[in-house]
Design a protein around this motif. Structure first.
Motif, PDB file in Angstrom:
ATOM      1  N   ASP A  95       0.831  -1.042  -0.078  1.00  0.00           N
ATOM      2  CA  ASP A  95      -0.038  -0.032   0.030  1.00  0.00           C
ATOM      3  C   ASP A  95       0.852   1.271   0.049  1.00  0.00           C
ATOM      4  O   ASP A  95       1.889   1.430   0.650  1.00  0.00           O
ATOM      5  N   ARG A 105      -4.892   5.635   0.968  1.00  0.00           N
ATOM      6  CA  ARG A 105      -3.772   4.433   0.793  1.00  0.00           C
ATOM      7  C   ARG A 105      -4.351   3.346  -0.327  1.00  0.00           C
ATOM      8  O   ARG A 105      -5.502   2.963   0.147  1.00  0.00           O
ATOM      9  N   GLU A 106      -3.566   2.761  -0.986  1.00  0.00           N
ATOM     10  CA  GLU A 106      -4.343   1.820  -1.738  1.00  0.00           C
ATOM     11  C   GLU A 106      -2.840   1.100  -2.213  1.00  0.00           C
ATOM     12  O   GLU A 106      -1.773   1.408  -2.300  1.00  0.00           O
ATOM     13  N   GLU A 107      -3.298  -0.351  -2.343  1.00  0.00           N
ATOM     14  CA  GLU A 107      -2.356  -1.394  -3.110  1.00  0.00           C
ATOM     15  C   GLU A 107      -1.912  -1.087  -4.500  1.00  0.00           C
ATOM     16  O   GLU A 107      -2.775  -0.789  -5.068  1.00  0.00           O
ATOM     17  N   ARG A 158     -11.256  -0.652  -7.160  1.00  0.00           N
ATOM     18  CA  ARG A 158     -10.706   0.400  -6.103  1.00  0.00           C
ATOM     19  C   ARG A 158     -10.850   1.591  -6.713  1.00  0.00           C
ATOM     20  O   ARG A 158     -11.248   2.662  -5.915  1.00  0.00           O
TER      21      ARG A 158
END
Ligand code: CO
Length: 192
Positions: A95, A105-107, A158
């Motif tokens: 992330d 926050r993202e992967e 996402r």
């Protein structure tokens, strides 16, 4: 001097940044301002377009992670006119966050190794290989010089899920504890 950080949606974050030369006016001061800005906002890296300058320059200070990650020991660097020459290794998902995209926050999947060519602050040309978290931070900051945001690299699902949040950031509807430049801030709206 602490500089305001350009928020997601600001057009400068979508431009390909241009090279600079040794005579670039006020370079030393600008780099010093970038470090001050990065530390004030608890960032680990900062690219020039994030402080509203479309030039090929980013800084990284990973030393606070040095006790946990060996690749971050002494990893405080200035990258001028950088070009990624090769990416290799296996794809790793981790992330990420970004000072231009507060509270998200993202992967992101990235290759684990990178070879980068750049000039350091003494205008010495370097070619270095990085891996692990160091490679990831370099790739993230480098993307800013190419007009790429980490949210471009997340899954379609996402992306859909955070679409509204990103729109809000563009409009200034976000709580960041550092100064920002919002592209679509309504002039009449008073920010607290
Ligand atoms: Co970023």
């Amino acid at each position: 001097m602490i500089l305001p950080v350009t928020a997601y949606g600001h057009p400068i974050l979508r431009k390909i940044a241009g090279e600079i030369d040794k005579d670039y006016p006020g370079l030393e001061q600008f780099i010093s301002d970038m470090f001050e800005t990065m530390y004030a906002s608890d960032g680990i890296g900062l690219a020039a377009p994030q402080v509203n300058r479309s030039i090929r320059l980013f800084i990284i200070d990973g030393t606070p992670y040095g006790d946990k990650l060996p690749e971050m020991v002494d990893f405080k660097k200035i990258f001028i006119n950088p070009y990624i020459l090769r990416e290799s290794g296996e794809d790793v998902s981790m992330d990420e966050g970004c000072l231009s995209i507060p509270n998200i926050r993202e992967e992101v999947i990235r290759p684990s190794e990178v070879v980068i060519e750049y000039f350091d602050e003494n205008w010495e040309l370097k070619e270095e290989k990085y891996s692990g978290f160091a490679a990831r931070v370099i790739q993230h900051e480098y993307d800013h010089l190419e007009g790429i945001m980490f949210t471009d690299k997340i899954s379609a699902l996402r992306k859909t899920l955070i679409r509204r949040k990103l729109q809000d950031i563009t409009k200034g509807k976000v709580n960041a504890d550092y100064k920002m430049i919002f592209p679509n801030l309504k002039k009449s709206k008073k920010l607290v």
